[in-house]
Design a protein around this motif. Sequence first.
Motif: not given
Length: 255
Positions: A126-129, A152-157, A163-164, A179-184
């Motif tokens: 559970n990481t990020e860019p 969570h798709i790497g919490h990518v923008d 980078a992903l 999708p739910t953690r990164i979609s607006t």
Amino acid sequence: MITDCHLHSFAREATPGTGAYVPPARDIRDYTTEAAPLGVRRAVVVQASVDGTDNSRLVAVLGTQGPVALRGVAMIGADADLPALHAAGFRATRVQDRARLGDSALASLPELADRVAEVGWHIELNTEPRSFDRIAAMLPGLPAGVRLVLDHIGHVDPAAPDALCRLLDTGRVWVKLSPTRISTDIGRYADLTALIGRIGTGFPERLLWGSDWPHVMTPEPLPEIPPMLDLCRAALSREAFDRCMWDNPEALYGF
């Protein structure tokens, strides 16, 4: 047929909260009632952070009988009995590496990889860019058979996926299209169509999907599963969709 590679199970009776959130009173029976009619036949239950390294509740969940076949992802301490957890249905451990949680947990990754390699597990991050370059630099030193999975798709923008994709280019990393953690645009997810299409075209053999049910720390109205599946059907080719939903999880989790 569908495999949901990321959900959590709690207790139907309310329990005191000791972590970042109060666990919702929803368990695996609530999940299967919702998911099985949608074609979900296999699912991966991930140890919730509020339960720490005590996997006993999840062991009990994996032992239940129902319409959905189950596998588990543990969080392990130094004294964890990995062969026993493997026999109970676990196939991975999880590492929390988010900036909001404090210092990076990646320092423990090499030692952890050595441990899980002995039982053929992978590691879910559970990481990020901010950590992608560090993860890429660590990969050559990890046991060859140990794979990494980005939650969570790497919490990518969604607008900045390069980078992903570089990390996926290593061939050692898989990604969950949750999708739910990164979609607006919750419920439609139109802002993720291009991102998922690009990942699906470039890395169809390393795609997974997860609902993140029951959506802890998420404001109302809570996400529903059908629009997530609609997103994947629209953004992926039929072949990539089938691999994401069935073939890839089978290879990774040993269903």
